[in-house]
Design an enzyme around this catalytic site. Sequence first.
Site, PDB file in Angstrom:
ATOM      1  N   HIS A  68      -2.655   0.885   6.715  1.00 56.67           N
ATOM      2  CA  HIS A  68      -2.980   0.925   5.293  1.00 56.67           C
ATOM      3  C   HIS A  68      -3.167   2.376   4.863  1.00 56.67           C
ATOM      4  O   HIS A  68      -3.533   3.240   5.666  1.00 56.67           O
ATOM      5  CB  HIS A  68      -4.253   0.131   5.001  1.00 56.67           C
ATOM      6  CG  HIS A  68      -4.560  -0.018   3.543  1.00 56.67           C
ATOM      7  ND1 HIS A  68      -3.762  -0.736   2.685  1.00 56.67           N
ATOM      8  CD2 HIS A  68      -5.575   0.494   2.778  1.00 56.67           C
ATOM      9  CE1 HIS A  68      -4.268  -0.678   1.455  1.00 56.67           C
ATOM     10  NE2 HIS A  68      -5.362   0.064   1.492  1.00 56.67           N
ATOM     11  N   CYS A  87       0.807  -1.222   0.000  1.00 58.26           N
ATOM     12  CA  CYS A  87       0.000   0.000   0.000  1.00 58.26           C
ATOM     13  C   CYS A  87       0.842   1.275   0.000  1.00 58.26           C
ATOM     14  O   CYS A  87       0.637   2.173  -0.822  1.00 58.26           O
ATOM     15  CB  CYS A  87      -0.965  -0.007   1.172  1.00 58.26           C
ATOM     16  SG  CYS A  87      -0.189   0.077   2.810  1.00 58.26           S
ATOM     17  N   ASN A 109      -5.868   2.383  -4.440  1.00 55.65           N
ATOM     18  CA  ASN A 109      -4.914   1.842  -3.462  1.00 55.65           C
ATOM     19  C   ASN A 109      -4.421   0.466  -3.877  1.00 55.65           C
ATOM     20  O   ASN A 109      -5.031  -0.219  -4.718  1.00 55.65           O
ATOM     21  CB  ASN A 109      -5.551   1.784  -2.079  1.00 55.65           C
ATOM     22  CG  ASN A 109      -6.686   0.772  -1.969  1.00 55.65           C
ATOM     23  OD1 ASN A 109      -6.755   0.016  -1.016  1.00 55.65           O
ATOM     24  ND2 ASN A 109      -7.592   0.743  -2.937  1.00 55.65           N
TER      25      ASN A 109
END
Length: 219
Positions: free
Chosen positions: A178, A127, A190
Site C-alpha cells: 500500500h 492505491c 490515499n
Amino acid sequence: MTVKFRNGVIFLMLVMVLAVGVSVLPKTGDAATTYKMTTTVESNIRTGDSVKYAIIGYYKAGTTVIFTGKTANNWYRITYKGKVGYVSGKCLAPYKAQTFTALNNEAKKHLGKKYKWGATGPTSFDCSGYTSYVFKQSINKAIPRTAKEQYNASTKVKANQLKAGDLVFFNYGSGIAHVGIYVGSGKMINAQNNGVKYDTISSGYWKKYIAGYGRVVNF
C-alpha cells in the site's frame, strides 16, 4: 572640380543618412516565442522535424527543456550542443510547476472517489493507481505503476526527514502492499478500501504497518 556645400546642406544630408540607417537596423523587443516543455518518454533529438532525420542526442523522460520554436507538423526546435535539433511534440507535454501545492490540489480533487483494485482513475483508483495519477496530472511526474515499484524507485527518507509530498509505504506481512501521499501533520491522502480519503499515520491502524518513506520529487 571641387564641390562645396553649405553647412545647412551638409547637416541635412547627415540627417537623411542617419534616418536611413535607423530604418534598416534590426528591431528590438520582439521576443521570440519559446515553449517550456517536459519530456514524457525518452525522446530523440533529430536534425530535422521528422523521424527520417538523423539522431544527434536524446532527453530522458521527465526532462524539462525550453524550446525556441515549433514547426507546422508539431516538432519543437532546440539548440543542442551547438547544433539545431528537433523533438517530436508527441514526446512532450507542457511544463507544470513541481510544487506541493499543485500536487495537493490535484490530490484533493478526488476525495470520496471509489476504490477499485487495478483502477488508475479518474473515476476510481487503487492505491498506487491514485498516487501515479496524481503525480502525473499535477506536476507531470511519471512514477511506476505499483506500490512496490514506487517504493523501489523512490529515494528513501527517515521519519524525521518526512515532508509533504513524500510517499508513505505499508507492509502487511508479505511485502510492500500500500502507498499514500504524505500531506503533513501526521496525515496522508490515499486510496484505500473506503475510497480516497485522509488517514492518520502517526497513530492507530496505519502506524503499525508503515514500511518506510520515499521521495520522488524534492519539493
